[in-house]
Design a protein around this motif. Sequence first.
Motif, PDB file in Angstrom:
ATOM      1  N   TYR A  25     -26.958  -8.905  -7.561  1.00 35.57           N
ATOM      2  CA  TYR A  25     -26.730  -7.813  -8.502  1.00 35.57           C
ATOM      3  C   TYR A  25     -27.765  -7.801  -9.625  1.00 35.57           C
ATOM      4  O   TYR A  25     -28.039  -6.761 -10.207  1.00 35.57           O
ATOM      5  N   GLU A  26     -28.359  -8.944  -9.900  1.00 31.35           N
ATOM      6  CA  GLU A  26     -29.470  -8.973 -10.855  1.00 31.35           C
ATOM      7  C   GLU A  26     -30.649  -8.179 -10.288  1.00 31.35           C
ATOM      8  O   GLU A  26     -31.315  -7.434 -11.003  1.00 31.35           O
ATOM      9  N   SER A  27     -30.862  -8.289  -8.980  1.00 32.10           N
ATOM     10  CA  SER A  27     -31.946  -7.519  -8.355  1.00 32.10           C
ATOM     11  C   SER A  27     -31.628  -6.023  -8.311  1.00 32.10           C
ATOM     12  O   SER A  27     -32.516  -5.204  -8.137  1.00 32.10           O
ATOM     13  N   ARG A  28     -30.351  -5.665  -8.489  1.00 31.29           N
ATOM     14  CA  ARG A  28     -29.937  -4.254  -8.504  1.00 31.29           C
ATOM     15  C   ARG A  28     -29.887  -3.664  -9.909  1.00 31.29           C
ATOM     16  O   ARG A  28     -29.469  -2.527 -10.097  1.00 31.29           O
ATOM     17  N   GLY A  29     -30.246  -4.462 -10.913  1.00 31.93           N
ATOM     18  CA  GLY A  29     -30.318  -3.917 -12.267  1.00 31.93           C
ATOM     19  C   GLY A  29     -29.414  -4.578 -13.283  1.00 31.93           C
ATOM     20  O   GLY A  29     -29.474  -4.239 -14.467  1.00 31.93           O
ATOM     21  N   ALA A  30     -28.554  -5.508 -12.874  1.00 33.09           N
ATOM     22  CA  ALA A  30     -27.727  -6.227 -13.842  1.00 33.09           C
ATOM     23  C   ALA A  30     -28.633  -7.180 -14.630  1.00 33.09           C
ATOM     24  O   ALA A  30     -29.710  -7.553 -14.162  1.00 33.09           O
ATOM     25  N   ARG A  41     -21.186   0.531 -15.385  1.00 30.78           N
ATOM     26  CA  ARG A  41     -19.876   0.680 -14.750  1.00 30.78           C
ATOM     27  C   ARG A  41     -20.006   1.098 -13.295  1.00 30.78           C
ATOM     28  O   ARG A  41     -19.241   0.657 -12.449  1.00 30.78           O
ATOM     29  N   SER A  42     -20.992   1.939 -12.978  1.00 35.24           N
ATOM     30  CA  SER A  42     -21.152   2.374 -11.588  1.00 35.24           C
ATOM     31  C   SER A  42     -21.584   1.214 -10.691  1.00 35.24           C
ATOM     32  O   SER A  42     -21.124   1.109  -9.554  1.00 35.24           O
ATOM     33  N   LEU A  43     -22.423   0.308 -11.190  1.00 36.44           N
ATOM     34  CA  LEU A  43     -22.812  -0.860 -10.400  1.00 36.44           C
ATOM     35  C   LEU A  43     -21.609  -1.786 -10.210  1.00 36.44           C
ATOM     36  O   LEU A  43     -21.410  -2.348  -9.133  1.00 36.44           O
ATOM     37  N   PHE A  44     -20.760  -1.897 -11.234  1.00 40.75           N
ATOM     38  CA  PHE A  44     -19.547  -2.702 -11.091  1.00 40.75           C
ATOM     39  C   PHE A  44     -18.600  -2.092 -10.056  1.00 40.75           C
ATOM     40  O   PHE A  44     -17.999  -2.824  -9.262  1.00 40.75           O
ATOM     41  N   GLU A  45     -18.469  -0.774 -10.049  1.00 42.08           N
ATOM     42  CA  GLU A  45     -17.615  -0.126  -9.048  1.00 42.08           C
ATOM     43  C   GLU A  45     -18.120  -0.429  -7.638  1.00 42.08           C
ATOM     44  O   GLU A  45     -17.328  -0.657  -6.723  1.00 42.08           O
ATOM     45  N   LEU A  46     -19.422  -0.463  -7.468  1.00 48.50           N
ATOM     46  CA  LEU A  46     -20.014  -0.824  -6.187  1.00 48.50           C
ATOM     47  C   LEU A  46     -19.669  -2.270  -5.825  1.00 48.50           C
ATOM     48  O   LEU A  46     -19.314  -2.570  -4.677  1.00 48.50           O
ATOM     49  N   LEU A  47     -19.725  -3.166  -6.804  1.00 49.72           N
ATOM     50  CA  LEU A  47     -19.347  -4.566  -6.590  1.00 49.72           C
ATOM     51  C   LEU A  47     -17.897  -4.669  -6.123  1.00 49.72           C
ATOM     52  O   LEU A  47     -17.591  -5.404  -5.174  1.00 49.72           O
ATOM     53  N   GLU A  48     -17.001  -3.917  -6.759  1.00 48.42           N
ATOM     54  CA  GLU A  48     -15.592  -3.926  -6.355  1.00 48.42           C
ATOM     55  C   GLU A  48     -15.413  -3.456  -4.913  1.00 48.42           C
ATOM     56  O   GLU A  48     -14.623  -4.038  -4.164  1.00 48.42           O
ATOM     57  N   ILE A  49     -16.138  -2.423  -4.524  1.00 45.78           N
ATOM     58  CA  ILE A  49     -16.023  -1.871  -3.172  1.00 45.78           C
ATOM     59  C   ILE A  49     -16.593  -2.838  -2.140  1.00 45.78           C
ATOM     60  O   ILE A  49     -15.992  -3.078  -1.094  1.00 45.78           O
ATOM     61  N   GLU A  50     -17.758  -3.414  -2.451  1.00 42.84           N
ATOM     62  CA  GLU A  50     -18.438  -4.285  -1.493  1.00 42.84           C
ATOM     63  C   GLU A  50     -17.791  -5.658  -1.344  1.00 42.84           C
ATOM     64  O   GLU A  50     -17.987  -6.324  -0.339  1.00 42.84           O
TER      65      GLU A  50
END
Length: 80
Positions: A25-30, A41-50
């Motif tokens: 997730y650091e490589s995705r922009g965190a 928040r949108s990246l976190f929602e993706l984390l929850e789904i994945e």
Amino acid sequence: MNVDVILWVKEVEVRGLPRELEAEYESRGAFWVTRGLRMTRSLFELLEIEHPELNFRKYEVPRPPAAGQPEAPRQGEAVI
């Protein structure tokens, strides 16, 4: 696995992610802050789904009052 999530107004701070997910997730922009990984928040929602196998314990940070507005009373406090 339990993961603590602090929900800020526009971002989310995640504490307790497995190391391999932190790197992903650091490589995705965190990015790192003092105690955890901060992301949109949108990246976190993706984390929850994945990663539904993770147990996210969420803590909401209340919005600060607008400039010039009195702070809202906390539950159980009297308004004078």
